[in-house]
Design a protein around this motif. Structure first.
Motif, PDB file in Angstrom:
ATOM      1  N   ALA A 203       0.735  -1.302   0.030  1.00 51.53           N
ATOM      2  CA  ALA A 203       0.358   0.178   0.068  1.00 51.53           C
ATOM      3  C   ALA A 203       1.305   1.011  -0.310  1.00 51.53           C
ATOM      4  CB  ALA A 203      -0.848  -0.076   1.451  1.00 51.53           C
ATOM      5  N   ARG A 204       2.488   0.968   0.214  1.00 56.49           N
ATOM      6  CA  ARG A 204       2.792   2.264   0.329  1.00 56.49           C
ATOM      7  C   ARG A 204       2.952   3.357   1.161  1.00 56.49           C
ATOM      8  NH1 ARG A 204       4.989  -1.251  -3.388  1.00 56.49           N
ATOM      9  NH2 ARG A 204       5.091  -0.629  -4.607  1.00 56.49           N
ATOM     10  N   GLU A 205       2.707   2.373   2.610  1.00 54.22           N
ATOM     11  CA  GLU A 205       2.107   2.970   3.742  1.00 54.22           C
ATOM     12  C   GLU A 205       3.543   3.491   4.957  1.00 54.22           C
ATOM     13  OE1 GLU A 205      -0.794   4.686   4.297  1.00 54.22           O
ATOM     14  OE2 GLU A 205      -1.846   4.160   2.770  1.00 54.22           O
ATOM     15  N   TYR A 206       4.336   4.222   4.278  1.00 62.24           N
ATOM     16  CA  TYR A 206       5.412   4.248   5.188  1.00 62.24           C
ATOM     17  C   TYR A 206       5.863   5.196   4.885  1.00 62.24           C
ATOM     18  CZ  TYR A 206       7.249   1.627   0.840  1.00 62.24           C
ATOM     19  OH  TYR A 206       7.719   1.879  -0.384  1.00 62.24           O
ATOM     20  N   GLU A 207       6.819   6.259   5.303  1.00 62.67           N
ATOM     21  CA  GLU A 207       7.341   7.129   5.032  1.00 62.67           C
ATOM     22  C   GLU A 207       8.648   7.458   4.735  1.00 62.67           C
ATOM     23  OE1 GLU A 207       7.797  10.616   9.142  1.00 62.67           O
ATOM     24  OE2 GLU A 207       5.740  10.228   8.836  1.00 62.67           O
ATOM     25  N   ALA A 208       9.560   5.984   5.581  1.00 63.29           N
ATOM     26  CA  ALA A 208      10.940   5.706   5.218  1.00 63.29           C
ATOM     27  C   ALA A 208      10.231   4.354   5.451  1.00 63.29           C
ATOM     28  CB  ALA A 208      11.691   6.044   5.414  1.00 63.29           C
ATOM     29  N   LEU A 209      11.574   3.715   4.663  1.00 64.98           N
ATOM     30  CA  LEU A 209      11.548   2.006   4.816  1.00 64.98           C
ATOM     31  C   LEU A 209      13.225   1.809   4.868  1.00 64.98           C
ATOM     32  CD1 LEU A 209       9.795  -0.772   5.213  1.00 64.98           C
ATOM     33  CD2 LEU A 209       9.890  -1.037   2.620  1.00 64.98           C
ATOM     34  N   PHE A 210      12.707   0.608   5.937  1.00 65.24           N
ATOM     35  CA  PHE A 210      14.444  -0.026   6.007  1.00 65.24           C
ATOM     36  C   PHE A 210      13.850  -1.026   5.406  1.00 65.24           C
ATOM     37  CE2 PHE A 210      18.347  -2.527   7.619  1.00 65.24           C
ATOM     38  CZ  PHE A 210      18.833  -1.899   6.818  1.00 65.24           C
ATOM     39  N   PHE A 211      14.556  -1.635   4.120  1.00 64.42           N
ATOM     40  CA  PHE A 211      14.183  -3.029   3.902  1.00 64.42           C
ATOM     41  C   PHE A 211      14.812  -3.661   3.433  1.00 64.42           C
ATOM     42  CE2 PHE A 211      11.401  -5.866   1.338  1.00 64.42           C
ATOM     43  CZ  PHE A 211      11.010  -6.708   2.674  1.00 64.42           C
ATOM     44  N   GLY A 212      15.366  -4.869   2.450  1.00 66.29           N
ATOM     45  CA  GLY A 212      15.953  -6.070   1.530  1.00 66.29           C
ATOM     46  C   GLY A 212      15.742  -6.343   0.253  1.00 66.29           C
ATOM     47  N   GLN A 213      16.707  -6.129  -0.954  1.00 65.05           N
ATOM     48  CA  GLN A 213      15.794  -6.684  -1.740  1.00 65.05           C
ATOM     49  C   GLN A 213      16.702  -7.034  -2.082  1.00 65.05           C
ATOM     50  OE1 GLN A 213      16.563  -3.361  -4.526  1.00 65.05           O
ATOM     51  NE2 GLN A 213      13.997  -2.288  -4.370  1.00 65.05           N
TER      52      GLN A 213
END
Length: 328
Positions: A203-213
């Protein structure tokens, strides 16, 4: 798995966390490492927080991040710092510059110049009531006036969403500490289990996201960075929109010769470095523990953990002298 290794129930294991390596090191085990094509970083959503529309803010945050400290503290040194989403196995990026106190000074200078002012609590903001002196001529006279302007005050603050794992949570806390040094406030309370986190990402419900690809194939870069993939089910979680990058990614998809693709990847890397669509921090190493008597084992060129078995036919656990007549 660690207990099973130590009591001899098993003689090799993968996916051991860096925090458990210290216990393994006390015993006579071999620690094999390989950097998988996984990249972790901060992905910004300027639709949810307008401070990310200011490129100066992104550059200042990038300057202030001590990536090596994060790799050493969170991964026990078993990782490499990165700044570009194209894996080293596709093109080499060279080594990162060493972080020094000058990085913090430069980050503060950038924010000062962009009029992000530190408040009494140490956090920067921009806007509010400002005054400036205007001098103009009225007839033969020079008139000096003080002009007040009022704009909404914006606090240099954002929430950093991540998953509920020790590695991810520890990283976000370090990011919070590091950015506080330049007057940026980070809320690290938004931690979610995998299912709920996936819903928020879709939903793209974040201001900033710490995540991996995970970049298993070259074509994955299209899914992660092409503007057509900005909304669900697309995987462009940075919501990056750059027509030049779109065009280059499209050409790469149709280019068969590896040397021609490499040139396009170099163009892509330059564009990423100029735009900074996401602040990439590290690639963790895959750790595989084996007993000391395992021979001919190597995980140097693996893409996914199961690739470690690609050369299993060459492994041996014991060796012995054999008469030459039996080796022909």
């Amino acid at each position: 798995m660690v207990k099973a290794l130590l009591n001899g129930s098993i003689d090799q294991a993968g996916g051991i966390s860096p925090e458990n390596i210290s216990e393994i090191k006390k015993e006579n085990f071999a620690i094999n490492t390989s950097t998988l094509p996984r990249i972790f970083g901060i992905f910004f959503n300027d639709n949810k927080n307008k401070i990310f529309a200011d490129q100066t803010v992104i550059k200042a945050i990038n300057e202030a991040l001590n990536k090596q400290e994060i790799v050493d503290s969170v991964l026990g040194g078993y990782g490499s710092i990165i700044s570009n989403p194209i894996p080293e196995k596709i093109i080499a990026h060279g080594s990162e510059e060493k972080f020094t106190s000058e990085n913090i000074e430069e980050a503060n200078r950038l924010l000062d110049k962009a009029l992000w002012v530190k408040g009494d609590d140490g956090i920067r903001s921009k806007g509010g009531t400002t005054t400036k002196t205007v001098t103009k001529k009225v007839g033969k006279k020079t008139v000096t006036q003080t002009v007040k302007s009022v704009t909404p005050s914006v606090r240099l603050s954002f929430s950093l969403t991540t998953g509920d794992t020790p590695e991810l949570k520890q990283t976000t806390e370090l990011i919070k500490e590091q950015l506080a040094k330049i007057g940026v406030e980070v809320d690290t309370s938004k931690v979610y289990e995998t299912g709920q986190l996936n819903q928020l990402i879709r939903a793209r419900e974040y201001e900033a996201l710490f995540f991996g690809q995970v970049v298993n194939h070259e074509s994955d870069l299209y899914s992660y960075w092409h503007s057509s993939q900005r909304t669900d089910p697309g995987l462009n979680i940075a919501m990056y929109n750059n027509s030049k990058v779109d065009n280059t990614l499209g050409i790469i998809q149709k280019t068969l010769k590896a040397e021609d693709r490499t040139k396009k990847y170099e163009d892509l890397a330059e564009e990423f470095d100029a735009d900074i669509p996401a602040l990439l921090i590290y690639s963790p190493e895959y750790l595989y523990i084996t007993s000391p008597n395992l021979n001919n084992f190597s995980i140097e060129n693996i893409t996914i953990p199961s690739d470690r078995f690609a050369t299993v036919y060459t492994w041996s656990a014991d060796t012995d002298k054999v008469w030459k007549i039996f080796t022909k």
